[in-house]
Design an enzyme around this catalytic site. Structure first.
Site, short mmCIF file in Angstrom:
data_model
loop_
_atom_site.label_atom_id
_atom_site.label_comp_id
_atom_site.label_asym_id
_atom_site.label_seq_id
_atom_site.Cartn_x
_atom_site.Cartn_y
_atom_site.Cartn_z
N GLY A 214 -27.87 58.51 82.49
CA GLY A 214 -26.69 58.33 83.33
C GLY A 214 -26.34 56.88 83.55
N ILE A 215 -25.67 56.63 84.66
CA ILE A 215 -25.12 55.31 84.95
C ILE A 215 -25.94 54.67 86.07
CG2 ILE A 215 -23.44 56.18 86.66
CD1 ILE A 215 -21.41 54.23 85.34
N GLY A 216 -25.94 53.34 86.13
CA GLY A 216 -26.66 52.64 87.20
C GLY A 216 -27.81 51.83 86.65
N ILE A 218 -31.09 52.45 86.51
CA ILE A 218 -32.33 53.07 86.04
C ILE A 218 -32.38 53.35 84.52
CG2 ILE A 218 -33.70 55.20 86.30
CD1 ILE A 218 -33.09 54.95 89.33
N GLU A 237 -23.13 61.42 77.47
CA GLU A 237 -21.72 61.03 77.62
C GLU A 237 -21.55 59.52 77.45
OE1 GLU A 237 -21.47 62.27 81.74
OE2 GLU A 237 -20.72 60.30 82.25
N GLY A 335 -20.55 62.71 84.78
CA GLY A 335 -21.08 63.87 84.06
C GLY A 335 -22.39 64.38 84.65
N1 COA Z 1 -27.11 54.55 102.13
C1 COA Z 1 -26.48 53.35 102.16
N2 COA Z 1 -26.37 52.55 101.07
C2 COA Z 1 -26.91 52.99 99.93
C3 COA Z 1 -27.56 54.22 99.82
C4 COA Z 1 -27.66 55.02 100.99
N3 COA Z 1 -28.29 56.19 100.98
N4 COA Z 1 -28.00 54.39 98.56
C5 COA Z 1 -27.63 53.29 97.89
N5 COA Z 1 -26.97 52.45 98.71
C6 COA Z 1 -26.43 51.14 98.36
C7 COA Z 1 -27.50 50.31 97.66
O1 COA Z 1 -28.30 49.58 98.61
C8 COA Z 1 -26.69 49.40 96.80
O2 COA Z 1 -26.11 48.36 97.56
P1 COA Z 1 -26.71 46.87 97.47
O3 COA Z 1 -26.62 46.52 96.02
O4 COA Z 1 -25.78 46.12 98.35
O5 COA Z 1 -28.10 46.98 97.98
C9 COA Z 1 -25.52 50.27 96.37
O6 COA Z 1 -25.44 51.31 97.36
C10 COA Z 1 -25.70 50.89 94.98
O7 COA Z 1 -26.91 51.60 94.92
P2 COA Z 1 -27.73 51.68 93.58
O8 COA Z 1 -28.70 52.78 93.71
O9 COA Z 1 -28.27 50.33 93.22
O10 COA Z 1 -26.60 52.03 92.54
P3 COA Z 1 -26.65 52.15 90.96
O11 COA Z 1 -25.78 51.13 90.41
O12 COA Z 1 -28.05 52.26 90.43
O13 COA Z 1 -25.93 53.57 90.74
C11 COA Z 1 -25.36 55.77 91.50
C12 COA Z 1 -26.48 54.73 91.33
C13 COA Z 1 -25.98 57.02 92.10
C14 COA Z 1 -24.27 55.25 92.39
C15 COA Z 1 -24.78 56.08 90.08
O14 COA Z 1 -25.81 56.54 89.25
C16 COA Z 1 -23.70 57.14 90.15
O15 COA Z 1 -22.57 56.84 90.43
N6 COA Z 1 -24.05 58.43 89.86
C17 COA Z 1 -23.10 59.51 89.91
C18 COA Z 1 -22.47 59.79 88.58
C19 COA Z 1 -23.43 60.15 87.51
O16 COA Z 1 -24.61 60.33 87.70
N7 COA Z 1 -22.90 60.26 86.32
C20 COA Z 1 -23.67 60.60 85.15
C21 COA Z 1 -23.51 59.64 84.05
S1 COA Z 1 -22.02 58.68 84.08
#
Ligand code: COA
Length: 440
Positions: A214-216, A218, A237, A335
């Site tokens: 996925g995205i992010g 990890i 995707e 996705g």
């Molecule tokens: N409460 C408050 N803030 C939160 C939080 C929570 N529970 N969880 C995360 N945050 C904050 C983090 O602290 C971070 O902010 P910072 O950088 O200022 O500390 C920000 O939100 C982003 O969190 P992070 O986990 O680092 O994001 P990421 O870039 O690793 O992306 C998702 C994680 C979940 C947002 C991303 O995977 C996503 O959009 N998933 C949904 C779509 C998906 O899975 N698609 C499939 C493939 S495209």
């Protein structure tokens, strides 16, 4: 007629091409690394010539031209996935946001949003008059079937990718030649927490499995941990830079896949020049539309499909929140659910939700008793299976409500476990763990 003659007839300046956009039109564009930024720049320079034009795409990276105050009444932006560039505008109502599963976006665009104009990026034509949509096929490929006006920015930096990315110049109405490097999505440095998560995720992937990432932050950490695996398949995707070395080194060789054997199948690329160069004219990579790649029954055609996606919060029932923080739209469903469901349907498949145990510099737990009010559940408690943090793996599928809460508390950050145990006790009228403690 010789294709060169047709191409020459369709070749216009950006100023002339955009005269085909009328007041009140909806325009769909490629997104991410394939955003046709050259044409978009000319559109915004001439914004006074446009009235009530809706620009729709998946998401924006980098500078967002559409949501500046001065463009109000001229352009309005409509997204399917909030990003750093659009989050504030979506939140204050300046821009619009639509939620639906990624595999549905092509049909939602075609039957509900109904763009009249499609603007895409392509590489220059080959000797037979074929161009390629490059890094992005996703929802944009099908817009060439139904949009009334099809405009392509021809950019030599767009990689010539294969599969459904290949189009003939007869598929377009206008070509605008503007060469410029593509917007990039650089990989961020892998933290110790992500490294630990990557190791746990990799332990769930066996030789011969087919993966989606996925995205992010990890996915790249997971790629780093796959270096000792064999015969991995890729049906995803999206991909980032992390997969390049795995494909180059033959770790991802797609030899055990039931569909597209020998090929990595992807909908769009989200990375840097390293990835674009690798994809260029690479027969090992096949680009396909998202209505195909993300359709759960198609995903399930491959055995041992492992999907790995991320989230922002999960409650003790296993409800996964991935795209909202309270009533704020943080990203989109993308996705995630398509792949959670597809991998669950796959023979021997598993879905994994992987996340750091805390957020905001360790001040909040992502594993919570109840999700933040007004947040939307992205992946339901009935869909979720494996959950991974830097503290381990919780398998929720088939577990009682008590046991799934226990499994989640075990992988929560130690600073928050006591609080979660107290809530467990109140909720279920019994202790979460025996006297030996929760690390048993
Ligand atoms: N409460 C408050 N803030 C939160 C939080 C929570 N529970 N969880 C995360 N945050 C904050 C983090 O602290 C971070 O902010 P910072 O950088 O200022 O500390 C920000 O939100 C982003 O969190 P992070 O986990 O680092 O994001 P990421 O870039 O690793 O992306 C998702 C994680 C979940 C947002 C991303 O995977 C996503 O959009 N998933 C949904 C779509 C998906 O899975 N698609 C499939 C493939 S495209």
């Amino acid at each position: 007629m010789d294709w060169r003659k047709i191409y020459k007839e369709k070749l216009v300046s950006a100023e002339d091409a955009i005269k085909n956009i009328h007041d009140g039109d909806t325009v769909v564009t490629s997104f991410g690394c394939a955003e046709p930024i050259g044409i978009e720049r000319v559109m915004t320079e001439n914004y006074k010539n446009f009235k009530d034009v809706e620009i729709t795409n998946m998401l924006l990276i980098g500078e967002t031209p559409w949501i500046k105050n001065e463009y109000k009444g001229h352009f309005r932006y409509h997204s399917f996935f909030a990003s750093a560039s659009s989050r504030a505008a979506i939140s204050d109502g300046t821009a619009d946001f639509t939620t639906c599963f990624f595999y549905e976006i092509p049909s939602v665009l075609r039957s509900v949003v109904k763009p009249r104009v499609s603007i895409v990026s392509v590489c220059p034509p080959d000797e037979n008059g074929y161009v390629s949509l490059g890094t992005n096929v996703d929802y944009i490929e099908s817009t060439l079937e139904y949009c009334e006006v099809k405009i392509a920015q021809v950019n030599k930096y767009i990689p010539r990718t294969h599969g459904k990315a290949i189009k003939h110049i007869s598929d377009f109405d206008y070509f605008v030649e503007i060469d410029e490097p593509l917007p990039e999505v650089p990989s961020v440095r892998i933290s110790d927490v992500e490294k630990a998560i990557g190791k746990y995720c990799a332990s769930l992937i066996n030789d011969g499995d087919c993966i989606q990432l996925g995205i992010g932050g990890i996915p790249n950490a997971i790629c780093e941990e796959l270096k000792d695996k064999k015969d991995i398949g890729l049906h995803s995707e999206m991909v980032g830079d992390g997969v390049v070395d795995l494909i180059k080194n033959g770790i991802i060789n797609n030899s055990k896949k039931q569909t597209h054997t020998g090929k990595s199948v992807i909908g769009f690329a989200f990375g840097t020049k390293k990835l674009f160069d690798f994809m260029n004219d690479n027969p090992l990579i096949e680009m396909h539309p998202i209505e195909y790649i993300n359709y759960p029954p198609v995903i399930a055609e491959n055995d041992n499909m492992v999907s790995i996606n991320s989230c922002l919060q999960i409650d003790l029932q296993g409800q996964v929140v991935s795209d909202t923080i309270g009533d704020k739209q943080f990203s989109g469903v993308g996705g995630q659910v398509d792949f959670v469901r597809g991998s669950t349907m796959s023979r021997g498949g598993k879905s994994v939700i992987a996340m750091p145990s805390t957020a905001k510099g360790g001040t909040v737990s992502r594993i919570v008793a109840s999700i933040t009010p007004n947040s939307a559940v992205t992946t339901s408690r009935n869909d979720v299976n494996y959950v991974v943090t830097e503290y381990g793996i919780a398998r929720l599928k088939g577990q009682t409500m008590k046991n799934r809460a226990r499994a989640l508390i075990k992988i929560a950050h130690p600073d928050f476990r006591e609080e979660l145990c107290e809530i467990f006790e109140k909720r279920f009228g019994e202790k979460a763990f025996c006297e030996e403690g929760i690390t048993q």
